[in-house]
Design a protein around this motif. Sequence first.
Motif, short mmCIF file in Angstrom:
data_model
loop_
_atom_site.label_atom_id
_atom_site.label_comp_id
_atom_site.label_asym_id
_atom_site.label_seq_id
_atom_site.Cartn_x
_atom_site.Cartn_y
_atom_site.Cartn_z
N PHE A 1 -39.82 18.09 90.33
CA PHE A 1 -39.02 19.36 90.80
C PHE A 1 -38.05 18.72 91.63
O PHE A 1 -36.96 19.34 91.92
CB PHE A 1 -40.26 20.11 91.49
N LEU B 1 -31.69 18.56 84.89
CA LEU B 1 -32.61 19.51 84.86
C LEU B 1 -33.62 19.32 84.08
O LEU B 1 -34.66 19.50 84.06
CB LEU B 1 -31.94 20.84 84.59
N LEU B 2 -33.07 18.85 82.52
CA LEU B 2 -34.03 18.80 81.50
C LEU B 2 -34.85 17.40 81.65
O LEU B 2 -35.83 17.22 81.28
CB LEU B 2 -33.18 18.61 80.28
N ARG B 3 -34.34 15.95 82.28
CA ARG B 3 -34.84 14.94 81.95
C ARG B 3 -35.51 14.18 83.06
O ARG B 3 -36.11 13.43 82.82
CB ARG B 3 -33.63 14.02 81.58
N LEU B 4 -35.23 14.81 84.27
CA LEU B 4 -35.79 14.23 85.44
C LEU B 4 -37.37 14.55 85.76
O LEU B 4 -37.71 15.51 85.09
CB LEU B 4 -34.99 14.59 86.61
N ASN C 1 -39.89 25.35 89.43
CA ASN C 1 -39.18 24.86 88.40
C ASN C 1 -38.63 25.96 87.61
O ASN C 1 -37.32 26.05 87.09
CB ASN C 1 -40.00 23.92 87.02
N LEU D 1 -20.49 26.36 77.09
CA LEU D 1 -21.15 26.75 78.33
C LEU D 1 -22.53 27.42 77.94
O LEU D 1 -23.47 27.45 78.64
CB LEU D 1 -20.28 27.68 79.08
N VAL E 1 -35.38 27.61 89.63
CA VAL E 1 -34.35 26.42 89.73
C VAL E 1 -33.62 26.77 88.46
O VAL E 1 -32.43 27.07 88.35
CB VAL E 1 -34.82 24.96 89.89
N CYS F 1 -30.67 25.18 79.43
CA CYS F 1 -31.38 25.33 80.88
C CYS F 1 -32.65 26.53 80.56
O CYS F 1 -33.61 26.42 81.16
CB CYS F 1 -30.49 26.00 81.77
N ARG G 1 -34.98 17.19 90.19
CA ARG G 1 -34.41 18.17 89.57
C ARG G 1 -33.49 19.03 90.43
O ARG G 1 -32.31 19.18 90.08
CB ARG G 1 -35.20 18.97 88.71
N MET G 2 -34.11 19.27 91.65
CA MET G 2 -33.07 19.97 92.42
C MET G 2 -31.88 18.99 92.92
O MET G 2 -30.91 19.67 93.22
CB MET G 2 -33.85 20.18 93.86
N TYR H 1 -34.90 26.24 78.34
CA TYR H 1 -36.17 25.54 78.26
C TYR H 1 -36.71 25.30 79.51
O TYR H 1 -37.96 25.51 79.55
CB TYR H 1 -35.61 23.94 77.39
N ARG H 2 -36.15 24.98 80.63
CA ARG H 2 -36.83 24.98 81.83
C ARG H 2 -37.43 26.12 82.43
O ARG H 2 -38.31 26.19 83.11
CB ARG H 2 -35.76 24.27 83.05
N THR I 1 -29.23 19.24 90.22
CA THR I 1 -28.69 20.68 89.76
C THR I 1 -27.92 21.09 91.09
O THR I 1 -26.83 21.92 91.01
CB THR I 1 -29.43 21.58 89.50
N TYR J 1 -21.27 20.42 84.85
CA TYR J 1 -22.32 21.39 84.29
C TYR J 1 -23.05 20.39 83.54
O TYR J 1 -24.41 20.56 83.35
CB TYR J 1 -21.68 22.28 83.49
N LEU J 2 -22.62 19.63 82.46
CA LEU J 2 -23.43 18.82 81.49
C LEU J 2 -24.43 17.99 82.23
O LEU J 2 -25.27 17.75 82.13
CB LEU J 2 -22.21 18.11 80.77
N THR K 1 -27.19 19.86 83.71
CA THR K 1 -28.26 20.37 82.76
C THR K 1 -29.05 19.09 82.41
O THR K 1 -30.44 19.24 82.05
CB THR K 1 -27.08 20.86 81.54
N PHE L 1 -25.12 25.27 77.08
CA PHE L 1 -25.89 24.83 78.30
C PHE L 1 -26.60 25.71 78.69
O PHE L 1 -27.89 25.27 79.38
CB PHE L 1 -24.61 24.33 79.47
N VAL M 1 -29.77 28.08 88.22
CA VAL M 1 -28.93 27.11 87.53
C VAL M 1 -28.15 28.40 86.61
O VAL M 1 -26.79 28.24 86.10
CB VAL M 1 -29.39 26.09 86.65
N LEU N 1 -16.69 21.30 83.40
CA LEU N 1 -17.79 21.17 82.38
C LEU N 1 -18.55 20.13 82.47
O LEU N 1 -19.81 20.02 81.95
CB LEU N 1 -16.97 21.59 81.18
N ASP O 1 -23.79 21.38 90.13
CA ASP O 1 -23.70 23.09 89.63
C ASP O 1 -22.56 23.56 90.63
O ASP O 1 -21.65 24.07 90.40
CB ASP O 1 -24.82 23.79 89.87
N THR P 1 -25.42 30.64 87.93
CA THR P 1 -24.15 29.98 88.33
C THR P 1 -23.56 29.76 86.76
O THR P 1 -22.21 29.95 87.22
CB THR P 1 -24.44 28.75 88.97
N LYS P 2 -24.04 29.50 85.81
CA LYS P 2 -23.24 29.16 84.91
C LYS P 2 -22.78 30.60 84.03
O LYS P 2 -21.58 30.46 83.78
CB LYS P 2 -24.01 28.60 83.55
#
Lengths: 109, 88
Positions: A29, A23-26, B31, B12, B34, B19, A32-33, B21-22, A36, A16-17, A20, B15, B38, A13, A40, B41-42
Amino acid sequence: MEILAILLICAGLFFYLTGTIGLLRLPDFYARMHATGKSDTLGTLLSLIGLAMYTGLSLTSIKILFIAIFVFLTSPTATHAILRAAFDSKVPPWTKDGKPLREGKGKGI
Amino acid sequence: MESFFITISIILGLFVLLCLYRVVFGPGLFNRLVGASVIGTKTLTLLLLIGFIYRRPDMFIDISLVYALLNFIVTIAAAKYFQRKGAF
Protein backbone atom coordinates in the motif's frame (compact mmCIF):
# COMPACT_ATOMS: atom_id res chain seq x y z
CA MET A 1 2.11 27.02 -29.65
CA GLU A 2 0.11 23.94 -30.64
CA ILE A 3 3.23 21.79 -30.81
CA LEU A 4 4.21 22.85 -27.29
CA ALA A 5 0.67 22.02 -26.07
CA ILE A 6 0.86 18.56 -27.70
CA LEU A 7 4.24 17.93 -26.08
CA LEU A 8 2.97 18.96 -22.65
CA ILE A 9 -0.17 16.79 -22.90
CA CYS A 10 1.89 13.80 -24.02
CA ALA A 11 4.28 14.33 -21.09
CA GLY A 12 1.29 14.41 -18.73
CA LEU A 13 -0.02 11.18 -20.27
CA PHE A 14 3.38 9.57 -19.71
CA PHE A 15 3.24 10.46 -16.01
CA TYR A 16 -0.32 9.07 -15.83
CA LEU A 17 0.99 5.82 -17.36
CA THR A 18 3.78 5.67 -14.77
CA GLY A 19 1.33 6.15 -11.91
CA THR A 20 -1.03 3.49 -13.27
CA ILE A 21 1.74 0.92 -13.65
CA GLY A 22 2.94 1.72 -10.14
CA LEU A 23 -0.59 1.34 -8.77
CA LEU A 24 -0.97 -2.06 -10.41
CA ARG A 25 2.47 -3.60 -9.96
CA LEU A 26 3.99 -2.46 -6.67
CA PRO A 27 3.74 -4.88 -3.74
CA ASP A 28 2.49 -2.70 -0.91
CA PHE A 29 0.00 0.00 0.00
CA TYR A 30 2.72 2.50 0.93
CA ALA A 31 4.68 1.81 -2.25
CA ARG A 32 1.51 2.33 -4.30
CA MET A 33 0.92 5.66 -2.57
CA HIS A 34 4.52 6.58 -3.30
CA ALA A 35 3.98 5.87 -6.99
CA THR A 36 0.61 7.54 -7.49
CA GLY A 37 0.83 10.53 -5.17
CA LYS A 38 3.54 12.29 -7.11
CA SER A 39 3.07 11.17 -10.70
CA ASP A 40 -0.66 11.93 -10.71
CA THR A 41 -0.08 15.47 -9.45
CA LEU A 42 2.59 16.16 -12.06
CA GLY A 43 0.56 14.54 -14.85
CA THR A 44 -2.49 16.65 -14.07
CA LEU A 45 -0.39 19.80 -13.85
CA LEU A 46 1.31 19.20 -17.22
CA SER A 47 -1.93 18.22 -18.99
CA LEU A 48 -3.84 21.25 -17.71
CA ILE A 49 -1.03 23.67 -18.59
CA GLY A 50 -0.93 22.15 -22.07
CA LEU A 51 -4.69 22.60 -22.50
CA ALA A 52 -4.48 26.20 -21.26
CA MET A 53 -1.66 26.84 -23.74
CA TYR A 54 -3.79 25.45 -26.56
CA THR A 55 -6.69 27.76 -25.65
CA GLY A 56 -4.70 30.96 -25.64
CA LEU A 57 -5.23 33.89 -23.30
CA SER A 58 -8.92 34.00 -22.33
CA LEU A 59 -11.22 33.40 -19.37
CA THR A 60 -11.18 29.65 -20.10
CA SER A 61 -7.40 29.35 -19.85
CA ILE A 62 -7.37 31.36 -16.61
CA LYS A 63 -9.96 28.98 -15.15
CA ILE A 64 -7.88 25.99 -16.28
CA LEU A 65 -4.84 27.48 -14.55
CA PHE A 66 -6.90 27.95 -11.37
CA ILE A 67 -7.90 24.26 -11.51
CA ALA A 68 -4.20 23.39 -11.93
CA ILE A 69 -3.24 25.46 -8.87
CA PHE A 70 -6.07 23.84 -6.88
CA VAL A 71 -4.97 20.31 -7.83
CA PHE A 72 -1.36 21.23 -7.05
CA LEU A 73 -2.44 22.21 -3.52
CA THR A 74 -5.01 19.51 -2.75
CA SER A 75 -3.63 16.32 -4.31
CA PRO A 76 -0.61 16.03 -1.97
CA THR A 77 -2.89 16.92 0.95
CA ALA A 78 -5.27 14.06 0.08
CA THR A 79 -2.33 11.68 -0.33
CA HIS A 80 -0.99 12.69 3.08
CA ALA A 81 -4.42 12.23 4.69
CA ILE A 82 -4.90 8.70 3.29
CA LEU A 83 -1.35 7.73 4.27
CA ARG A 84 -1.75 9.06 7.80
CA ALA A 85 -5.07 7.21 8.22
CA ALA A 86 -3.48 3.96 7.03
CA PHE A 87 -0.50 4.43 9.34
CA ASP A 88 -2.78 5.04 12.33
CA SER A 89 -4.85 1.98 11.35
CA LYS A 90 -1.63 -0.09 11.49
CA VAL A 91 -1.55 -1.35 7.92
CA PRO A 92 1.54 -3.61 7.85
CA PRO A 93 4.34 -2.53 5.48
CA TRP A 94 5.88 -4.95 3.00
CA THR A 95 9.24 -6.43 3.91
CA LYS A 96 11.52 -8.63 1.86
CA ASP A 97 11.37 -11.74 4.05
CA GLY A 98 7.75 -11.34 5.14
CA LYS A 99 8.48 -10.56 8.80
CA PRO A 100 7.08 -7.44 10.47
CA LEU A 101 9.41 -4.51 10.98
CA ARG A 102 9.46 -4.49 14.78
CA GLU A 103 7.33 -6.18 17.38
CA GLY A 104 4.53 -4.09 18.79
CA LYS A 105 6.27 -1.64 21.09
CA GLY A 106 5.63 2.07 20.88
CA LYS A 107 3.23 3.96 18.67
CA GLY A 108 4.56 2.93 15.26
CA ILE A 109 4.01 -0.29 13.39
CA MET B 1 -6.36 18.64 -33.46
CA GLU B 2 -9.70 17.02 -32.58
CA SER B 3 -8.43 13.55 -33.48
CA PHE B 4 -5.50 14.12 -31.13
CA PHE B 5 -7.90 14.97 -28.30
CA ILE B 6 -10.03 11.89 -29.08
CA THR B 7 -6.93 9.66 -29.03
CA ILE B 8 -5.75 11.09 -25.71
CA SER B 9 -9.24 10.62 -24.23
CA ILE B 10 -9.37 6.96 -25.29
CA ILE B 11 -5.94 6.28 -23.78
CA LEU B 12 -6.98 8.04 -20.57
CA GLY B 13 -10.16 5.93 -20.40
CA LEU B 14 -8.00 2.83 -20.74
CA PHE B 15 -5.92 4.02 -17.77
CA VAL B 16 -9.12 4.50 -15.77
CA LEU B 17 -10.12 0.91 -16.56
CA LEU B 18 -6.69 -0.30 -15.42
CA CYS B 19 -7.03 1.63 -12.15
CA LEU B 20 -10.48 0.10 -11.67
CA TYR B 21 -8.76 -3.24 -11.09
CA ARG B 22 -7.28 -1.87 -7.85
CA VAL B 23 -10.67 -0.57 -6.73
CA VAL B 24 -12.46 -3.89 -7.34
CA PHE B 25 -9.84 -6.46 -6.29
CA GLY B 26 -7.55 -4.42 -4.03
CA PRO B 27 -6.85 -6.09 -0.71
CA GLY B 28 -8.28 -3.97 2.03
CA LEU B 29 -9.99 -0.63 2.29
CA PHE B 30 -7.14 1.81 1.76
CA ASN B 31 -6.09 0.33 -1.58
CA ARG B 32 -9.62 0.91 -2.82
CA LEU B 33 -9.51 4.47 -1.51
CA VAL B 34 -6.26 5.17 -3.38
CA GLY B 35 -7.73 3.73 -6.56
CA ALA B 36 -10.83 5.93 -6.24
CA SER B 37 -8.69 9.04 -5.68
CA VAL B 38 -6.54 8.29 -8.73
CA ILE B 39 -9.61 7.68 -10.89
CA GLY B 40 -11.04 11.03 -9.74
CA THR B 41 -7.88 12.87 -10.76
CA LYS B 42 -7.90 11.21 -14.19
CA THR B 43 -11.60 11.98 -14.68
CA LEU B 44 -10.91 15.68 -14.09
CA THR B 45 -8.58 15.77 -17.09
CA LEU B 46 -10.96 13.60 -19.12
CA LEU B 47 -13.84 16.04 -18.58
CA LEU B 48 -11.72 18.93 -19.87
CA LEU B 49 -10.76 16.89 -22.93
CA ILE B 50 -14.41 16.08 -23.63
CA GLY B 51 -15.13 19.81 -23.45
CA PHE B 52 -12.43 20.49 -26.06
CA ILE B 53 -13.77 17.70 -28.30
CA TYR B 54 -17.28 19.18 -28.28
CA ARG B 55 -15.83 22.72 -28.80
CA ARG B 56 -17.52 24.00 -25.66
CA PRO B 57 -14.78 24.13 -22.99
CA ASP B 58 -16.43 27.04 -21.16
CA MET B 59 -19.29 24.76 -20.03
CA PHE B 60 -17.28 21.64 -19.19
CA ILE B 61 -14.67 23.58 -17.23
CA ASP B 62 -17.14 24.36 -14.44
CA ILE B 63 -18.05 20.66 -14.21
CA SER B 64 -14.35 19.86 -13.96
CA LEU B 65 -13.84 22.43 -11.21
CA VAL B 66 -16.74 21.00 -9.18
CA TYR B 67 -15.35 17.50 -9.72
CA ALA B 68 -11.95 18.55 -8.35
CA LEU B 69 -13.60 19.98 -5.22
CA LEU B 70 -15.75 16.85 -4.71
CA ASN B 71 -12.79 14.50 -5.18
CA PHE B 72 -10.77 16.33 -2.54
CA ILE B 73 -13.63 16.46 -0.02
CA VAL B 74 -14.54 12.78 -0.51
CA THR B 75 -10.94 11.68 -0.01
CA ILE B 76 -10.43 13.77 3.13
CA ALA B 77 -13.76 12.67 4.64
CA ALA B 78 -13.15 8.95 3.98
CA ALA B 79 -9.60 9.14 5.34
CA LYS B 80 -10.81 10.85 8.51
CA TYR B 81 -13.71 8.40 8.92
CA PHE B 82 -11.59 5.25 8.65
CA GLN B 83 -8.72 6.50 10.82
CA ARG B 84 -8.86 3.95 13.61
CA LYS B 85 -7.13 0.74 14.57
CA GLY B 86 -7.86 -2.37 12.53
CA ALA B 87 -10.01 -0.69 9.91
CA PHE B 88 -8.41 -2.25 6.86
